[in-house]
Scaffold this active site. Structure first.
Site, mmCIF file in Angstrom:
data_model
loop_
_atom_site.group_PDB
_atom_site.id
_atom_site.type_symbol
_atom_site.label_atom_id
_atom_site.label_comp_id
_atom_site.label_asym_id
_atom_site.label_seq_id
_atom_site.Cartn_x
_atom_site.Cartn_y
_atom_site.Cartn_z
ATOM 1 N N GLU A 49 76.232 20.992 13.803
ATOM 2 C CA GLU A 49 75.616 19.966 12.947
ATOM 3 C C GLU A 49 76.022 18.587 13.437
ATOM 4 O OE1 GLU A 49 76.770 21.035 8.971
ATOM 5 O OE2 GLU A 49 75.001 22.296 8.716
ATOM 6 N N ARG A 227 59.390 28.039 21.025
ATOM 7 C CA ARG A 227 58.890 27.614 19.718
ATOM 8 C C ARG A 227 59.805 26.528 19.146
ATOM 9 N NH1 ARG A 227 54.972 29.620 17.026
ATOM 10 N NH2 ARG A 227 54.370 30.826 18.844
#
Ligand code: PLP
Length: 425
Positions: A49, A227
């Protein structure tokens, strides 16, 4: 541990399906083996993160390098100065742009879904239409974006943001004209290039970065990557709209967008997918990619000509990019029937609403046909004639199972000349 054959047998089955069929879904493509291999790797285990050099977890020194490489390559691909490679998908990238620019209830303008737009451009079923006040422009009877309607709506409604970009539109965009009216009313211009991004990267279509403040894309369509999504700025800028971060501070546009991706709308980034994005961006920077883009456009032109010569009605009478939209009403077929029948012959495409369609989105009057995937397989202009012949034969004999079975066999032998992932056995 024992191999999970239940799952891996299905993956093998899907590989066989991809090998035998003619793939014409305009949003699909085949990544290189390297791109696929990068996705199945150990960065999937890592929490990261934050952004390179500014993470909330330890042990990020290697994924920092991976993500920075992806960012640097993407900046080079589109000649831009800032990029975020973390969005999990095109829809997530767009959610972050909305979060950075718009407050709930504020107005924006996008292409109507039924005219070729995307769900995230204000569909009532989507966060974009539920959270914000969506207004829509359409296309003219000729199938070209109705720029006059766009300008009139912009001047009367004064939206905060104007989105250009589409999922089923075969023509290039006049970004300059949209920017001109946006400047009159002080609106943000946001280009969603999910579909034509690869052709833009190859320099074969108008450059949205010349005129649009913010650009988003998927990475798995014409960019031929894994993707995912990305957001980019050609030049970073102090936002002139007084947009603030959650603490109420004015920020540079890049910083507002970074905050909107994380922590605004996503958690930990998919560093294994970001590694695969870096591989794909490296491939786009190689000279081969421009040739791929040129072949895509050339194949689309050849295919459009082949359809027209068989009496098919193309929206806008042709294409500038990788796809075409066909109105099947003069052939007495619905999009649904055409999709389902072609599926039986292993020709994959999707039903699609045509502008001013009188049928429901579940039935539709049209089909969308795209060539990025078969072009990656190696198909050339002459093969487009063969493919259109197969399609025409199936559609003209939609209730004749024997004809469909014969075409299916022909499709399988036709595709044998275009091997896929031979290294996988
Ligand atoms: C495909 C597409 C998207 C969304 O991409 P996903 O990765 O499926 O979320 C967004 N905008 C446009 C115009 C698209 O065509």
């Amino acid at each position: 541990m024992q191999k999970d054959t239940a799952v891996f047998n299905l993956i093998d089955k899907e590989l066989e399906r991809q090998r035998h069929g003619i793939e014409l879904i305009a949003s699909e493509n085949f990544t290189s083996l390297q791109v696929m291999q990068a996705m199945g790797t150990c960065p999937t285990n890592k929490y990261a993160e934050g952004y390179p050099g500014k993470r909330y977890y330890g042990g990020c020194e290697v994924v920092d390098e991976i993500e920075q490489l992806a960012i640097d390559r993407l900046k080079q691909v589109f000649n831009c100065s800032w990029a975020n490679v973390q969005p999990h998908s095109g829809a997530s990238a767009n959610a972050a742009v909305f979060l950075a620019v718009m407050k709930p209830g504020e107005k924006f303008l996008g292409l109507d879904l039924s005219m070729g737009g995307h769900l995230t451009h204000g569909s009532p079923a989507n966060f974009s239409g539920k959270t914000y006040h969506a207004l829509h422009y359409g296309v003219t009877k000729d199938g070209i974006v109705d720029y006059e309607q766009l300008e009139n709506l912009a001047r009367t409604e004064k939206p905060k943001m104007i989105i250009c970009g589409a999922s089923a539109y075969s023509r290039d965009w006049d970004y300059k004209r949209i920017r001109a009216v946006a400047d009159e009313i002080g609106a943000v211009v946001f280009a969603d290039i999910a579909h034509p991004a690869g052709l833009i990267a190859a320099g074969l279509l108008n450059d949205p970065f010349d005129h649009c403040h913010i650009v988003s894309s998927t990475t798995h369509k014409t960019l031929r990557g894994p993707r995912g999504g990305v957001i980019m700025l050609r030049h970073d800028f102090e936002n002139p709209w007084g947009l603030k971060d959650p603490k109420g501070n004015l920020r540079m546009m890049s910083s507002l967008l970074d905050l909107a991706v994380f922590p605004g709308s996503q958690g930990g980034p998919l560093e294994h997918v970001i590694a695969a994005k870096a591989v794909a961006f490296g491939e786009i920077l190689s000279p081969d990619f421009k040739a791929y883009g040129q072949q895509v456009i050339s194949n689309a032109q050849a295919m459009a000509t082949a359809f027209v010569s068989r009496g098919y009605n193309l929206i806008s009478n042709g294409t500038d990019n990788h796809l075409m939209l066909i109105d099947l009403r003069n052939k007495n077929l619905t999009g649904k029937k055409a999709q389902e029948t072609l599926d039986k012959a292993h020709i994959t495409l999707n039903k699609n609403a045509v502008p001013f369609d009188d049928k429901s989105p579940f039935v539709t009057s049209g089909i969308r046909v795209g060539v990025p995937a078969i072009t990656t397989r190696g198909a050339k202009e002459a093969d487009m004639e063969t493919v259109v012949n197969f399609i025409d034969k199936v559609l003209m004999n939609a209730d004749d199972e024997a004809v469909i079975a014969a075409v299916k066999a022909d499709v399988k032998s036709f595709m044998q000349q275009f091997p896929l992932y031979t290294e996988l056995g």
